[in-house]
Design a protein around this motif. Structure first.
Motif, PDB file in Angstrom:
ATOM      1  N   GLY A  82       3.273   9.688  25.154  1.00  0.00           N
ATOM      2  CA  GLY A  82       3.286  10.292  23.713  1.00  0.00           C
ATOM      3  C   GLY A  82       2.559   9.431  22.702  1.00  0.00           C
ATOM      4  N   HIS A  83       2.235   8.218  23.127  1.00  0.00           N
ATOM      5  CA  HIS A  83       1.922   7.113  22.191  1.00  0.00           C
ATOM      6  C   HIS A  83       0.639   6.640  22.613  1.00  0.00           C
ATOM      7  CE1 HIS A  83       5.658   8.337  20.207  1.00  0.00           C
ATOM      8  NE2 HIS A  83       6.211   7.740  21.210  1.00  0.00           N
ATOM      9  N   PRO A  84      -0.427   7.220  22.509  1.00  0.00           N
ATOM     10  CA  PRO A  84      -1.560   6.719  23.162  1.00  0.00           C
ATOM     11  C   PRO A  84      -2.271   5.306  22.590  1.00  0.00           C
ATOM     12  CG  PRO A  84      -2.068   8.641  21.826  1.00  0.00           C
ATOM     13  CD  PRO A  84      -0.774   8.594  21.941  1.00  0.00           C
ATOM     14  N   VAL A  85      -2.710   4.681  23.489  1.00  0.00           N
ATOM     15  CA  VAL A  85      -3.291   3.180  22.988  1.00  0.00           C
ATOM     16  C   VAL A  85      -4.962   3.648  23.481  1.00  0.00           C
ATOM     17  CG1 VAL A  85      -3.907   0.967  23.043  1.00  0.00           C
ATOM     18  CG2 VAL A  85      -1.462   1.875  22.983  1.00  0.00           C
ATOM     19  N   GLN A  86      -5.858   3.579  22.941  1.00  0.00           N
ATOM     20  CA  GLN A  86      -7.418   3.831  23.172  1.00  0.00           C
ATOM     21  C   GLN A  86      -7.994   2.566  22.811  1.00  0.00           C
ATOM     22  OE1 GLN A  86      -8.569   7.240  21.125  1.00  0.00           O
ATOM     23  NE2 GLN A  86      -7.630   8.762  22.611  1.00  0.00           N
ATOM     24  N   VAL A  87      -8.927   2.231  23.342  1.00  0.00           N
ATOM     25  CA  VAL A  87     -10.033   0.932  23.377  1.00  0.00           C
ATOM     26  C   VAL A  87     -11.297   1.361  23.164  1.00  0.00           C
ATOM     27  CG1 VAL A  87     -10.847  -1.265  24.070  1.00  0.00           C
ATOM     28  CG2 VAL A  87      -8.355  -0.450  24.569  1.00  0.00           C
ATOM     29  N   ALA A  88     -11.934   1.223  21.849  1.00  0.00           N
ATOM     30  CA  ALA A  88     -13.290   1.764  21.823  1.00  0.00           C
ATOM     31  C   ALA A  88     -13.978   0.782  21.090  1.00  0.00           C
ATOM     32  CB  ALA A  88     -13.361   3.117  20.960  1.00  0.00           C
ATOM     33  N   ALA A  89     -15.397   1.010  21.184  1.00  0.00           N
ATOM     34  CA  ALA A  89     -16.293  -0.001  20.363  1.00  0.00           C
ATOM     35  C   ALA A  89     -16.409   0.264  19.033  1.00  0.00           C
ATOM     36  CB  ALA A  89     -17.912   0.418  21.361  1.00  0.00           C
ATOM     37  N   THR A  90     -16.601  -0.542  18.153  1.00  0.00           N
ATOM     38  CA  THR A  90     -16.711  -0.474  16.788  1.00  0.00           C
ATOM     39  C   THR A  90     -17.478   0.817  16.280  1.00  0.00           C
ATOM     40  OG1 THR A  90     -15.850  -2.613  16.105  1.00  0.00           O
ATOM     41  CG2 THR A  90     -17.340  -1.246  14.578  1.00  0.00           C
ATOM     42  N   ARG A  91     -18.814   0.910  16.699  1.00  0.00           N
ATOM     43  CA  ARG A  91     -19.736   1.756  16.692  1.00  0.00           C
ATOM     44  C   ARG A  91     -19.047   3.226  16.850  1.00  0.00           C
ATOM     45  NH1 ARG A  91     -21.519  -0.523  20.969  1.00  0.00           N
ATOM     46  NH2 ARG A  91     -22.141   0.860  22.814  1.00  0.00           N
ATOM     47  N   ASN A  92     -18.601   3.346  18.029  1.00  0.00           N
ATOM     48  CA  ASN A  92     -17.876   4.806  18.563  1.00  0.00           C
ATOM     49  C   ASN A  92     -16.806   5.125  17.458  1.00  0.00           C
ATOM     50  OD1 ASN A  92     -19.677   4.889  20.489  1.00  0.00           O
ATOM     51  ND2 ASN A  92     -18.185   3.969  21.947  1.00  0.00           N
ATOM     52  N   ILE A  93     -15.934   4.148  17.178  1.00  0.00           N
ATOM     53  CA  ILE A  93     -14.752   4.518  16.005  1.00  0.00           C
ATOM     54  C   ILE A  93     -15.440   4.939  14.728  1.00  0.00           C
ATOM     55  CG2 ILE A  93     -13.096   3.382  14.736  1.00  0.00           C
ATOM     56  CD1 ILE A  93     -12.675   1.447  17.116  1.00  0.00           C
ATOM     57  N   ILE A  94     -16.228   4.299  14.385  1.00  0.00           N
ATOM     58  CA  ILE A  94     -17.057   4.754  13.078  1.00  0.00           C
ATOM     59  C   ILE A  94     -17.502   6.036  13.176  1.00  0.00           C
ATOM     60  CG2 ILE A  94     -18.976   3.967  11.485  1.00  0.00           C
ATOM     61  CD1 ILE A  94     -17.871   0.889  11.819  1.00  0.00           C
ATOM     62  N   ARG A  95     -18.323   6.119  14.369  1.00  0.00           N
ATOM     63  CA  ARG A  95     -19.002   7.540  14.569  1.00  0.00           C
ATOM     64  C   ARG A  95     -17.902   8.436  14.346  1.00  0.00           C
ATOM     65  NH1 ARG A  95     -21.782   6.643  19.367  1.00  0.00           N
ATOM     66  NH2 ARG A  95     -23.130   5.487  18.286  1.00  0.00           N
ATOM     67  N   ARG A  96     -16.789   8.424  15.102  1.00  0.00           N
ATOM     68  CA  ARG A  96     -15.767   9.414  15.320  1.00  0.00           C
ATOM     69  C   ARG A  96     -15.126   9.614  13.592  1.00  0.00           C
ATOM     70  NH1 ARG A  96     -11.858   7.131  18.703  1.00  0.00           N
ATOM     71  NH2 ARG A  96     -10.647   6.561  16.876  1.00  0.00           N
ATOM     72  N   TRP A  97     -14.902   8.765  12.958  1.00  0.00           N
ATOM     73  CA  TRP A  97     -14.507   8.877  11.412  1.00  0.00           C
ATOM     74  C   TRP A  97     -15.399   9.427  10.903  1.00  0.00           C
ATOM     75  CZ3 TRP A  97     -12.879   3.051  10.118  1.00  0.00           C
ATOM     76  CH2 TRP A  97     -11.784   2.634  11.035  1.00  0.00           C
ATOM     77  N   ILE A  98     -16.707   9.226  10.989  1.00  0.00           N
ATOM     78  CA  ILE A  98     -17.692   9.704  10.033  1.00  0.00           C
ATOM     79  C   ILE A  98     -17.977  11.581  10.474  1.00  0.00           C
ATOM     80  CG2 ILE A  98     -20.258  10.193   9.682  1.00  0.00           C
ATOM     81  CD1 ILE A  98     -20.307   6.897   9.836  1.00  0.00           C
ATOM     82  N   SER A  99     -18.028  11.650  11.736  1.00  0.00           N
ATOM     83  CA  SER A  99     -17.890  13.076  12.260  1.00  0.00           C
ATOM     84  C   SER A  99     -16.635  13.925  11.903  1.00  0.00           C
ATOM     85  CB  SER A  99     -17.936  13.070  13.709  1.00  0.00           C
ATOM     86  OG  SER A  99     -19.057  12.619  14.234  1.00  0.00           O
ATOM     87  N   ALA A 100     -15.356  13.213  11.867  1.00  0.00           N
ATOM     88  CA  ALA A 100     -14.332  13.911  11.253  1.00  0.00           C
ATOM     89  C   ALA A 100     -14.165  14.167   9.901  1.00  0.00           C
ATOM     90  CB  ALA A 100     -13.103  12.987  11.618  1.00  0.00           C
ATOM     91  N   ASP A 101     -14.899  13.078   9.044  1.00  0.00           N
ATOM     92  CA  ASP A 101     -14.762  13.417   7.868  1.00  0.00           C
ATOM     93  C   ASP A 101     -15.928  14.454   7.258  1.00  0.00           C
ATOM     94  OD1 ASP A 101     -13.003  11.391   7.043  1.00  0.00           O
ATOM     95  OD2 ASP A 101     -14.768   9.837   6.677  1.00  0.00           O
ATOM     96  N   GLN A 102     -17.125  14.511   7.935  1.00  0.00           N
ATOM     97  CA  GLN A 102     -17.946  15.597   7.801  1.00  0.00           C
ATOM     98  C   GLN A 102     -17.396  17.086   8.179  1.00  0.00           C
ATOM     99  OE1 GLN A 102     -21.265  14.016  10.173  1.00  0.00           O
ATOM    100  NE2 GLN A 102     -21.925  13.035   8.241  1.00  0.00           N
ATOM    101  N   ALA A 103     -16.392  17.105   9.380  1.00  0.00           N
ATOM    102  CA  ALA A 103     -15.915  18.249   9.678  1.00  0.00           C
ATOM    103  C   ALA A 103     -14.713  18.633   8.571  1.00  0.00           C
ATOM    104  CB  ALA A 103     -15.304  17.959  10.976  1.00  0.00           C
ATOM    105  N   GLY A 104     -14.399  17.744   7.876  1.00  0.00           N
ATOM    106  CA  GLY A 104     -13.310  17.979   6.989  1.00  0.00           C
ATOM    107  C   GLY A 104     -11.919  17.722   7.315  1.00  0.00           C
ATOM    108  N   VAL A 105     -11.945  16.979   8.639  1.00  0.00           N
ATOM    109  CA  VAL A 105     -10.608  16.536   9.266  1.00  0.00           C
ATOM    110  C   VAL A 105     -10.643  14.920   9.637  1.00  0.00           C
ATOM    111  CG1 VAL A 105      -9.316  16.887  11.295  1.00  0.00           C
ATOM    112  CG2 VAL A 105     -10.444  18.953  10.210  1.00  0.00           C
ATOM    113  N   THR A 106      -9.951  14.250   9.149  1.00  0.00           N
ATOM    114  CA  THR A 106      -9.997  12.616   9.395  1.00  0.00           C
ATOM    115  C   THR A 106      -8.974  12.599  10.585  1.00  0.00           C
ATOM    116  OG1 THR A 106     -10.339  12.311   7.031  1.00  0.00           O
ATOM    117  CG2 THR A 106      -9.859  10.369   8.635  1.00  0.00           C
ATOM    118  N   SER A 107      -9.448  11.632  11.580  1.00  0.00           N
ATOM    119  CA  SER A 107      -8.479  11.451  12.697  1.00  0.00           C
ATOM    120  C   SER A 107      -8.482   9.923  12.575  1.00  0.00           C
ATOM    121  CB  SER A 107      -9.205  11.731  14.083  1.00  0.00           C
ATOM    122  OG  SER A 107     -10.396  11.087  14.281  1.00  0.00           O
TER     123      SER A 107
END
Length: 181
Positions: free
Chosen positions: A156-181
């Motif tokens: 129930g408490h996930p730990v994910q490992v991701a590259a910086t570029r993928n984290i930022i890409r996910r943040w930008i995509s979520a912001d553009q979609a109107g949902v921040t993750s």
């Protein structure tokens, strides 16, 4: 929801010891800081790194946003007898991304404690560093810990490992979609 970044021990005193690929790590950490909605800096207080000293200060190469939050700690665990949980609550979050130093001490302990406390954690797998150790190289430690964190079991408490570029890409995509993750 906000994109919260926790930056661990990127202090002048900590970085006085040679760290693996430090310039590259600082560049990646600064990219994360630029992209985050909220930044929480954790500063270790021990020995020469006492509040107010140069050694205790965040390293000059690290960007410090005006609205950054700061937490002081005396143990490897960023949650142990600190205000970190309160700062995360003030951000309204049960999820955060983590980066910083040292992989095998404060970063590792804070990740495991945070997962046990119920936080969803993303590790910037290319934005943490450590020093060479007697029996294992810094690069091996970084790779080993990324593997361990990616397989960490805390239901129930996930730990994910991701590259910086993928984290930022996910943040930008979520912001553009109107949902921040």
């Amino acid at each position: 929801m906000k994109n919260v970044l926790v930056v661990i021990d990127m202090q002048s005193g900590v970085l006085a010891v040679e760290r693996f690929q430090i310039n590259e790590k600082i560049a990646l950490i600064n990219q994360l800081i630029d992209a985050a909605d909220e930044v929480i800096f954790i500063r270790h207080c021990e020995g020469e790194m006492q509040p107010g000293t140069l050694a205790w200060q965040i390293a000059p190469a690290i960007i410090q946003p005006e609205n950054a939050r700061y937490v002081s700690k005396t143990a490897c665990d960023g949650f142990f007898q600190t205000t970190l949980a309160r700062e995360l609550n003030a951000c309204g979050e049960r999820a955060f991304t983590v980066c910083g130093c040292a992989t095998d001490y404060c970063v590792d302990t804070t990740i495991k404690a945070g997962a046990s406390l119920g936080y969803a954690i993303t590790v910037a797998g290319d934005a943490h560093t450590t020093a060479e150790r007697t029996f294992v190289s810094a690069q091996q430690l970084i790779c080993h810990h990324n593997e361990v964190w990616a397989g960490l079991t805390v239901p129930g408490h996930p730990v994910q490992v991701a590259a910086t570029r993928n984290i930022i890409r996910r943040w930008i995509s979520a912001d553009q979609a109107g949902v921040t993750s």
